[in-house]
Design a protein around this motif. Structure first.
Motif, PDB file in Angstrom:
ATOM      1  N   ARG A 259       0.789  -1.325   0.148  1.00 25.96           N
ATOM      2  CA  ARG A 259      -0.079   0.194   0.258  1.00 25.96           C
ATOM      3  C   ARG A 259       0.623   1.300  -0.055  1.00 25.96           C
ATOM      4  O   ARG A 259       0.547   2.267  -0.724  1.00 25.96           O
ATOM      5  N   ASP A 260       1.864   1.258   0.744  1.00 30.39           N
ATOM      6  CA  ASP A 260       2.595   2.772   1.193  1.00 30.39           C
ATOM      7  C   ASP A 260       3.808   2.825   0.308  1.00 30.39           C
ATOM      8  O   ASP A 260       4.310   3.774   0.368  1.00 30.39           O
ATOM      9  N   THR A 285       6.099  11.425   0.229  1.00 31.54           N
ATOM     10  CA  THR A 285       5.990  10.674  -1.170  1.00 31.54           C
ATOM     11  C   THR A 285       7.158  10.988  -2.066  1.00 31.54           C
ATOM     12  O   THR A 285       7.239  12.155  -2.118  1.00 31.54           O
ATOM     13  N   VAL A 305       8.677   5.781  -1.562  1.00 32.28           N
ATOM     14  CA  VAL A 305       7.422   6.003  -0.723  1.00 32.28           C
ATOM     15  C   VAL A 305       6.503   6.746  -1.551  1.00 32.28           C
ATOM     16  O   VAL A 305       6.215   7.429  -2.148  1.00 32.28           O
ATOM     17  N   ASN A 307       3.137   6.940   0.239  1.00 29.65           N
ATOM     18  CA  ASN A 307       2.251   7.613   1.312  1.00 29.65           C
ATOM     19  C   ASN A 307       3.480   8.061   2.428  1.00 29.65           C
ATOM     20  O   ASN A 307       4.210   7.154   2.758  1.00 29.65           O
ATOM     21  N   LEU A 309       5.782   8.629   5.465  1.00 34.11           N
ATOM     22  CA  LEU A 309       6.029   7.867   6.408  1.00 34.11           C
ATOM     23  C   LEU A 309       6.957   8.594   7.475  1.00 34.11           C
ATOM     24  O   LEU A 309       7.797   9.407   7.088  1.00 34.11           O
TER      25      LEU A 309
END
Length: 349
Positions: A259-260, A285, A305, A307, A309
């Motif tokens: 997902r991320d 991102t 990346v 999303n 983090l």
């Protein structure tokens, strides 16, 4: 098939021919120009038109001219043909019977936004050669006037169902065309966006058959992206890069899609040297990261990346995807397409 727009007046014809040679070398096969320039003396257009037409003929390129009844006051069909023009883009002012007749000798394109079923049915009744008919969208120099994406794709699906090939324009990022110099896209969402990201969106989900550069040139790094695409690889521009083996590799996202992050399935298996913790900062991102020795068995994992983090002492940030190339990341996440990097000295766009 990809193509380019050229101006008969905004730059020397020698510059245009050099550009066409370079673009032809890298797979561009359509040339489009406009003869709807009432402010210009038609006699001044014949020489560049003929030289570009000769180039098109020698290199097997399709040469389209944007025309109207007013243009035919200055240029006969015979003159256009002798100048090397092979296709006519007709926006308005010509009857169905004339168009049907032209379709047996010319490639003919209409305004994709104004075609309706009645018009196409009439062309069929008149015996038009539909293999020579296409639907071309306009480009929109004025901001806020470009087309909406959903309406655009719905119309394109209908046009293709009617047996018509569809063409659209994306902006350039080199020399922008006048008079406004704010890009010449078909879609408003592409104005100010990376040409390659715009191209990839049309290629993937725009329901188009031909994509043309609306402005007069592309930047060197964008052109490198198109060249890499022809070789089967998506090229991401990177700034703030720290030394790493990952910049010279070709990568693929793992098939178990996260997902991320985009997880390179290629980087970790090829690297065993120690990776000391360094630059363990927040990951926005587009951050490019390499797991360090603190991540134990994950050491050497390379990620992009998706999303944001938080910082992690086990993860080194080694660079950032150029802001203009962030729109490419969803495509890489889901397509499995190979990708590699172009490290630049600037700090992004």
């Amino acid at each position: 098939m990809n193509g380019v727009l050229v101006s008969l007046t905004e730059q020397p014809v020698e510059t245009t021919l050099d550009y066409l040679g370079y673009m032809h070398e890298h797979g561009f096969r359509y040339i489009f120009t406009s003869l709807q320039m009432p402010e210009e003396d038609p006699l001044d257009l014949l020489e560049p038109l003929g030289r570009i037409g000769s180039f098109a003929g020698e290199h097997g390129m399709i040469f389209m001219a944007d025309v109207s009844p007013r243009a035919f006051e200055n240029f006969s069909l015979a003159e256009l043909k002798s100048s090397g023009v092979t296709g006519l883009r007709i926006d308005y002012g010509m009857g169905s019977r004339e168009i049907a007749e032209l379709s047996h000798e010319w490639l003919v394109a209409f305004n994709a936004s104004t075609i309706d079923q009645e018009f196409l049915s009439e062309l069929r009744e008149l015996g038009a050669d539909f293999s020579s008919l296409q639907a071309w969208h306009n480009y929109y120099p004025r901001p806020e006037t470009g087309l909406d994406f959903d309406s655009f794709t719905n119309r394109n699906a209908w046009l293709q169902d009617q047996g018509l090939q569809v063409a659209a324009f994306i902006p350039g990022d080199g020399e922008l065309r006048g008079p406004l110099h704010e890009g010449l896209p078909t879609l408003e969402q592409h104005r100010g966006q990376s040409p390659f990201a715009s191209y990839l969106e049309l290629y993937q989900s725009g329901k188009v058959d031909h994509i043309l550069i609306g402005d007069l040139s592309l930047s060197d790094s964008t052109m490198q992206q198109f060249i890499a695409w022809n070789e089967g690889v998506v090229l991401l521009r990177v700034h703030g890069a720290r030394p790493s083996h990952v910049w010279t590799q070709v990568h693929h996202n793992r098939p178990d899609i996260a997902r991320d992050v985009i997880r390179s399935e290629d980087a970790r298996r090829s690297y065993s040297a120690a990776i000391e913790p360094e630059n363990c900062v927040e990951r926005p991102t587009g951050a490019l990261t390499l797991d360090n020795d603190n991540y134990k068995r994950y050491k050497g994992e390379f990620q992009i990346v998706l999303n944001p983090l938080p910082a992690d002492e086990r993860v080194n940030v080694i660079g950032y995807v150029d802001e203009w190339d962030i729109p490419l990341l969803p495509f890489l996440q889901r397509s499995g397409h190979p990708f590699k990097f172009l490290v630049t000295m600037d700090k992004g766009r």
